[in-house]
Design a protein around this motif. Structure first.
Motif, PDB file in Angstrom:
ATOM      1  N   SER A 101      13.478 -94.902  58.522  1.00 48.85           N
ATOM      2  CA  SER A 101      12.393 -94.099  57.960  1.00 48.85           C
ATOM      3  C   SER A 101      11.060 -94.833  57.941  1.00 48.85           C
ATOM      4  O   SER A 101      10.034 -94.252  57.572  1.00 48.85           O
ATOM      5  CB  SER A 101      12.742 -93.637  56.541  1.00 48.85           C
ATOM      6  OG  SER A 101      12.770 -94.732  55.629  1.00 48.85           O
ATOM      7  N   THR A 102      11.051 -96.105  58.350  1.00 49.30           N
ATOM      8  CA  THR A 102       9.789 -96.845  58.409  1.00 49.30           C
ATOM      9  C   THR A 102       9.035 -96.599  59.707  1.00 49.30           C
ATOM     10  O   THR A 102       7.915 -97.092  59.868  1.00 49.30           O
ATOM     11  CB  THR A 102      10.043 -98.358  58.266  1.00 49.30           C
ATOM     12  OG1 THR A 102      10.851 -98.814  59.364  1.00 49.30           O
ATOM     13  CG2 THR A 102      10.724 -98.681  56.951  1.00 49.30           C
ATOM     14  N   CYS A 103       9.638 -95.849  60.645  1.00 41.34           N
ATOM     15  CA  CYS A 103       8.926 -95.531  61.887  1.00 41.34           C
ATOM     16  C   CYS A 103       8.795 -94.009  62.013  1.00 41.34           C
ATOM     17  O   CYS A 103       9.658 -93.268  61.528  1.00 41.34           O
ATOM     18  CB  CYS A 103       9.622 -96.127  63.106  1.00 41.34           C
ATOM     19  SG  CYS A 103      11.270 -95.478  63.461  1.00 41.34           S
ATOM     20  N   PRO A 104       7.727 -93.523  62.636  1.00 43.61           N
ATOM     21  CA  PRO A 104       7.508 -92.068  62.738  1.00 43.61           C
ATOM     22  C   PRO A 104       8.665 -91.339  63.406  1.00 43.61           C
ATOM     23  O   PRO A 104       9.023 -90.221  63.013  1.00 43.61           O
ATOM     24  CB  PRO A 104       6.226 -91.968  63.574  1.00 43.61           C
ATOM     25  CG  PRO A 104       5.538 -93.276  63.392  1.00 43.61           C
ATOM     26  CD  PRO A 104       6.626 -94.291  63.231  1.00 43.61           C
ATOM     27  N   GLU A 105       9.262 -91.956  64.425  1.00 37.88           N
ATOM     28  CA  GLU A 105      10.371 -91.319  65.132  1.00 37.88           C
ATOM     29  C   GLU A 105      11.573 -91.130  64.220  1.00 37.88           C
ATOM     30  O   GLU A 105      12.256 -90.097  64.258  1.00 37.88           O
ATOM     31  CB  GLU A 105      10.768 -92.160  66.353  1.00 37.88           C
ATOM     32  CG  GLU A 105       9.705 -92.259  67.420  1.00 37.88           C
ATOM     33  CD  GLU A 105       8.612 -93.294  67.139  1.00 37.88           C
ATOM     34  OE1 GLU A 105       7.710 -93.435  67.974  1.00 37.88           O
ATOM     35  OE2 GLU A 105       8.679 -93.968  66.072  1.00 37.88           O
ATOM     36  N   GLY A 106      11.832 -92.108  63.380  1.00 40.12           N
ATOM     37  CA  GLY A 106      12.941 -92.002  62.432  1.00 40.12           C
ATOM     38  C   GLY A 106      12.692 -90.927  61.400  1.00 40.12           C
ATOM     39  O   GLY A 106      13.592 -90.133  61.076  1.00 40.12           O
ATOM     40  N   ARG A 107      11.460 -90.867  60.886  1.00 35.05           N
ATOM     41  CA  ARG A 107      11.136 -89.845  59.882  1.00 35.05           C
ATOM     42  C   ARG A 107      11.250 -88.445  60.476  1.00 35.05           C
ATOM     43  O   ARG A 107      11.730 -87.516  59.821  1.00 35.05           O
ATOM     44  CB  ARG A 107       9.732 -90.087  59.323  1.00 35.05           C
ATOM     45  CG  ARG A 107       9.628 -91.359  58.492  1.00 35.05           C
ATOM     46  CD  ARG A 107       8.313 -91.419  57.732  1.00 35.05           C
ATOM     47  NE  ARG A 107       7.168 -91.553  58.609  1.00 35.05           N
ATOM     48  CZ  ARG A 107       6.702 -92.703  59.091  1.00 35.05           C
ATOM     49  NH1 ARG A 107       7.314 -93.838  58.783  1.00 35.05           N
ATOM     50  NH2 ARG A 107       5.632 -92.749  59.868  1.00 35.05           N
ATOM     51  N   ALA A 108      10.814 -88.292  61.732  1.00 39.98           N
ATOM     52  CA  ALA A 108      10.906 -86.978  62.375  1.00 39.98           C
ATOM     53  C   ALA A 108      12.363 -86.558  62.541  1.00 39.98           C
ATOM     54  O   ALA A 108      12.711 -85.390  62.337  1.00 39.98           O
ATOM     55  CB  ALA A 108      10.196 -87.014  63.729  1.00 39.98           C
ATOM     56  N   ALA A 109      13.230 -87.516  62.904  1.00 43.28           N
ATOM     57  CA  ALA A 109      14.649 -87.198  63.095  1.00 43.28           C
ATOM     58  C   ALA A 109      15.316 -86.844  61.771  1.00 43.28           C
ATOM     59  O   ALA A 109      16.127 -85.915  61.699  1.00 43.28           O
ATOM     60  CB  ALA A 109      15.362 -88.379  63.754  1.00 43.28           C
ATOM     61  N   ILE A 110      14.983 -87.575  60.714  1.00 43.57           N
ATOM     62  CA  ILE A 110      15.553 -87.287  59.392  1.00 43.57           C
ATOM     63  C   ILE A 110      15.085 -85.916  58.906  1.00 43.57           C
ATOM     64  O   ILE A 110      15.871 -85.110  58.414  1.00 43.57           O
ATOM     65  CB  ILE A 110      15.145 -88.384  58.391  1.00 43.57           C
ATOM     66  CG1 ILE A 110      15.790 -89.724  58.774  1.00 43.57           C
ATOM     67  CG2 ILE A 110      15.547 -87.997  56.956  1.00 43.57           C
ATOM     68  CD1 ILE A 110      15.254 -90.919  57.999  1.00 43.57           C
ATOM     69  N   SER A 111      13.803 -85.653  59.063  1.00 44.25           N
ATOM     70  CA  SER A 111      13.247 -84.381  58.620  1.00 44.25           C
ATOM     71  C   SER A 111      13.834 -83.213  59.405  1.00 44.25           C
ATOM     72  O   SER A 111      14.101 -82.138  58.852  1.00 44.25           O
ATOM     73  CB  SER A 111      11.721 -84.391  58.770  1.00 44.25           C
ATOM     74  OG  SER A 111      11.152 -83.167  58.369  1.00 44.25           O
ATOM     75  N   GLY A 112      14.057 -83.420  60.701  1.00 43.04           N
ATOM     76  CA  GLY A 112      14.536 -82.348  61.548  1.00 43.04           C
ATOM     77  C   GLY A 112      16.032 -82.101  61.482  1.00 43.04           C
ATOM     78  O   GLY A 112      16.506 -81.035  61.888  1.00 43.04           O
ATOM     79  N   ASP A 113      16.788 -83.062  60.968  1.00 42.81           N
ATOM     80  CA  ASP A 113      18.240 -82.870  60.871  1.00 42.81           C
ATOM     81  C   ASP A 113      18.545 -81.853  59.765  1.00 42.81           C
ATOM     82  O   ASP A 113      18.007 -81.960  58.656  1.00 42.81           O
ATOM     83  CB  ASP A 113      18.924 -84.200  60.566  1.00 42.81           C
ATOM     84  CG  ASP A 113      20.436 -84.097  60.614  1.00 42.81           C
ATOM     85  OD1 ASP A 113      21.012 -84.406  61.661  1.00 42.81           O
ATOM     86  OD2 ASP A 113      21.037 -83.684  59.598  1.00 42.81           O
ATOM     87  N   PRO A 114      19.413 -80.894  60.020  1.00 43.07           N
ATOM     88  CA  PRO A 114      19.647 -79.836  59.027  1.00 43.07           C
ATOM     89  C   PRO A 114      20.362 -80.289  57.756  1.00 43.07           C
ATOM     90  O   PRO A 114      20.271 -79.621  56.725  1.00 43.07           O
ATOM     91  CB  PRO A 114      20.496 -78.806  59.790  1.00 43.07           C
ATOM     92  CG  PRO A 114      21.135 -79.583  60.895  1.00 43.07           C
ATOM     93  CD  PRO A 114      20.147 -80.631  61.278  1.00 43.07           C
ATOM     94  N   ASN A 115      21.063 -81.425  57.822  1.00 42.86           N
ATOM     95  CA  ASN A 115      21.891 -81.831  56.677  1.00 42.86           C
ATOM     96  C   ASN A 115      21.542 -83.183  56.083  1.00 42.86           C
ATOM     97  O   ASN A 115      22.067 -83.547  55.032  1.00 42.86           O
ATOM     98  CB  ASN A 115      23.369 -81.857  57.098  1.00 42.86           C
ATOM     99  CG  ASN A 115      23.853 -80.511  57.592  1.00 42.86           C
ATOM    100  OD1 ASN A 115      23.645 -79.495  56.945  1.00 42.86           O
ATOM    101  ND2 ASN A 115      24.497 -80.501  58.749  1.00 42.86           N
ATOM    102  N   CYS A 116      20.670 -83.934  56.745  1.00 38.36           N
ATOM    103  CA  CYS A 116      20.457 -85.330  56.337  1.00 38.36           C
ATOM    104  C   CYS A 116      19.863 -85.440  54.933  1.00 38.36           C
ATOM    105  O   CYS A 116      20.376 -86.182  54.091  1.00 38.36           O
ATOM    106  CB  CYS A 116      19.565 -86.038  57.349  1.00 38.36           C
ATOM    107  SG  CYS A 116      19.511 -87.829  57.123  1.00 38.36           S
ATOM    108  N   VAL A 117      18.791 -84.722  54.663  1.00 43.03           N
ATOM    109  CA  VAL A 117      18.137 -84.828  53.350  1.00 43.03           C
ATOM    110  C   VAL A 117      19.081 -84.383  52.243  1.00 43.03           C
ATOM    111  O   VAL A 117      19.189 -85.032  51.194  1.00 43.03           O
ATOM    112  CB  VAL A 117      16.837 -84.010  53.323  1.00 43.03           C
ATOM    113  CG1 VAL A 117      16.235 -83.994  51.913  1.00 43.03           C
ATOM    114  CG2 VAL A 117      15.828 -84.589  54.315  1.00 43.03           C
TER     115      VAL A 117
END
Length: 411
Positions: A299-315
């Motif tokens: 989550s410290t890199c933009p690509e990681g944050r985008a993947a976490i945000s876009g995953d339907p179940n991660c959050v």
């Protein structure tokens, strides 16, 4: 479930396995919930801040446990009746084996036979492993054979936790060679070995030599290693928890640069981590804790944050794990949510957190914390989720919110 020996697969009764480690229990003890665990595993669970039963997730009225002597007797009887052990070799005999390996030259079958003896000897007890590492030239001899046999990898993996071994491995595999091709036999073992034990020991060796940032970068940049590690996580296999735990630990060690973290995201790691944190089984708890640590790194890199945000179940999985994992893992979960909601103002993550009862969960964490960074992050996170977002036709939108907790910064 079973364990291998000389090409055979020996069935191990599930009752004899610890629900946490999945190994045969050496000292079974029972909690007040009636569930039995191996003493060392449950002690580690309780000492890291948990107050729940790992299998049932019930709050424990007492952290006391009692020996399960009946089960211990059954395990001992099973051990005695199974033909899983050979008579112990003497130290002199082990020295002969090591000498034979050193002088085997091109006689690969002879070398393999003696390496197999060392694997069995090392796997029997802590004492045997201490005997091995105390023999002069043992580590150097076996390191010289890792390109010839996965048995050499298994021997080194078994002893990698003994005093002084990781320093020797670091010197022999990194400092003296300086050539990443020296690690290619370990990558080959991970890619090609049929025996999962060999893969686990190869991962342990790589983890043991990753002792500083320079060596971690060296390992991470080994050709094909990161994709092979991800394939071990994403490819289904029998009883994968031990292998997955070892791989996640190694990834935590080597994910020290932004480029490595971006590569992990590109290879699909966030999807695996999402499934792991969302798995509510008891066996998944140790994996979930490692997954939360990795999510906090990604989550410290933009690509990681985008993947976490876009995953339907991660959050939702992250929110669900709050207060159900160890204190450090809970802090990792809070750090991910705080960073994305407060620091980077991701309305999608905020909306998902609220819908999964994130405000209540974060309040519980805040109430359990003393003054410090985690409590400050929780306070700001609650404020952001309660008042810092407003509903709109386009979903949650981040209002202007000025965080004062800036100790977590992206690369």
């Amino acid at each position: 479930m079973g364990r291998e020996r000389d090409g055979l697969y020996i069935t191990v009764p599930n009752l004899f396995r610890c629900p946490i480690s999945l190994d045969v229990m050496k000292s079974p003890v029972s909690l007040t919930t009636g569930v039995t665990y191996d003493r060392s595993s449950i002690q580690k669970w309780l000492e890291t801040g948990h107050d729940t039963c790992p299998a049932t997730m019930q709050i424990l009225p007492s952290k006391d446990f009692v020996p399960n002597l009946t089960l211990l007797r059954l395990i001992n009887l099973w051990n005695q009746s199974s033909s899983t052990r050979r008579p112990a070799a003497s130290e002199d005999q082990v020295r002969v084996w090591i000498h034979k390996i050193r002088s085997a030259g091109e006689r690969k079958e002879e070398c393999l036979s003696f390496l197999s003896h060392l694997v069995e000897f090392a796997g029997c007890s802590d004492y045997n492993r201490r005997v091995l590492v105390g023999i002069e030239g043992f580590v150097e001899t076996v390191v010289g054979k890792i390109g010839e046999s996965e048995m050499a990898v298994r021997v080194l993996g078994l002893v990698s936790g003994e005093n002084g071994v990781k320093e020797k491995l670091h010197r022999l595999l990194i400092l003296q060679s300086g050539d990443r091709n020296r690690l290619s036999p370990l990558t080959s073992t991970l890619r090609e070995a049929e025996n999962s034990s060999s893969k686990i020991e190869a991962v342990r060796i790589l983890d043991s030599i990753s002792i500083d940032n320079e060596s971690k970068r060296f390992v991470a940049e080994t050709e094909d290693l990161v994709p092979v590690l991800l394939s071990l996580l994403l490819r289904p296999g029998p009883d994968p928890n031990h292998l997955h735990a070892a791989v996640l630990s190694l990834l935590i060690s080597i994910a020290v640069t932004r480029s490595v973290r971006i590569r992990l995201v590109e290879l699909g790691l966030v999807g695996f981590l999402s499934r792991t944190v969302s798995d509510r089984s008891a066996a998944a708890v140790p994996l979930a804790e490692k997954s939360l640590k990795l999510l906090s790194l990604l989550s410290t890199c933009p690509e990681g944050r985008a993947a976490i945000s876009g995953d339907p179940n991660c959050v939702g999985g992250i929110v669900e794990r709050l207060m159900k994992v160890s204190k450090p893992a809970t802090e990792d979960a809070v750090a991910v949510l705080w960073g994305m909601c407060c620091l980077f103002k991701d309305g999608t993550v905020a909306e998902k957190a609220v819908r999964n009862h994130g405000v209540t969960k974060v309040l519980l964490v805040m109430q359990s914390e003393g003054e410090g960074n985690v409590r400050s992050m929780c306070r700001e996170l609650v404020k952001a989720l309660r008042a810092g977002y407003r509903g709109s036709g386009d979903g949650f939108v981040v209002e202007s919110y000025d965080t004062k907790t800036t100790h977590i910064m992206p690369y």
